[in-house]
Design an enzyme around this catalytic site. Structure first.
Site, PDB file in Angstrom:
ATOM      1  CB  ALA A   9      -0.914   0.006   1.217  1.00 50.84           C
ATOM      2  CB  CYS A  10       2.157   3.616  -1.884  1.00 44.58           C
ATOM      3  SG  CYS A  10       1.503   3.582  -3.550  1.00 44.58           S
ATOM      4  CB  SER A  11       0.171   8.221  -1.574  1.00 44.73           C
ATOM      5  OG  SER A  11       1.050   8.580  -0.540  1.00 44.73           O
ATOM      6  N   GLY A  13      -1.281   3.901  -4.694  1.00 43.80           N
ATOM      7  CA  GLY A  13      -1.174   2.553  -5.229  1.00 43.80           C
ATOM      8  C   GLY A  13      -0.400   2.474  -6.529  1.00 43.80           C
ATOM      9  CB  ALA A  41      -3.166   4.771   2.102  1.00 40.38           C
TER      10      ALA A  41
END
Length: 108
Positions: A9-11, A13, A41
């Protein structure tokens, strides 16, 4: 069907998508079958509560500030979680990140 599911997961994706490709290549070279995907996220709650929830969650460095809150959710769901090592993330070292995920899942 994949043995296990690894979620990154990141800001949004998107920045983890290249890392997903590198991890998939490393898994293939190691002869293991994992479903590896990236998401935003904002989608973490949905994924953790889905029927096909991941076996492990790795967080991109850009959302590391959310780790404590996400850890409460993953603990409640019984899913291991850890931030991705910043150097491995920056170098897009799929093998090292895959190894981290496998250790969290108890596969190594």
């Amino acid at each position: 069907m994949a043995e296990k599911t690894i979620m990154l997961a990141c800001s949004a994706g998107m920045s983890t998508s290249l890392l997903v490709s590198k991890m998939q290549a490393a898994a293939k070279a190691d002869g293991v079958d994992y479903h590896i995907f990236a998401t935003a996220a904002s989608d973490i709650d949905h994924q953790l509560n889905s029927e096909n929830h991941p076996d492990v969650l790795l967080l991109g460095p850009q959302i590391g500030y959310m780790a404590a809150d996400i850890k409460k959710k993953t603990d409640a769901a019984g899913i291991p979680m850890a931030p991705i090592n910043m150097q491995d993330y920056g170098m897009m070292n799929g093998e090292n990140v895959l190894t981290t995920a496998e250790k969290l899942m108890g596969d190594k």
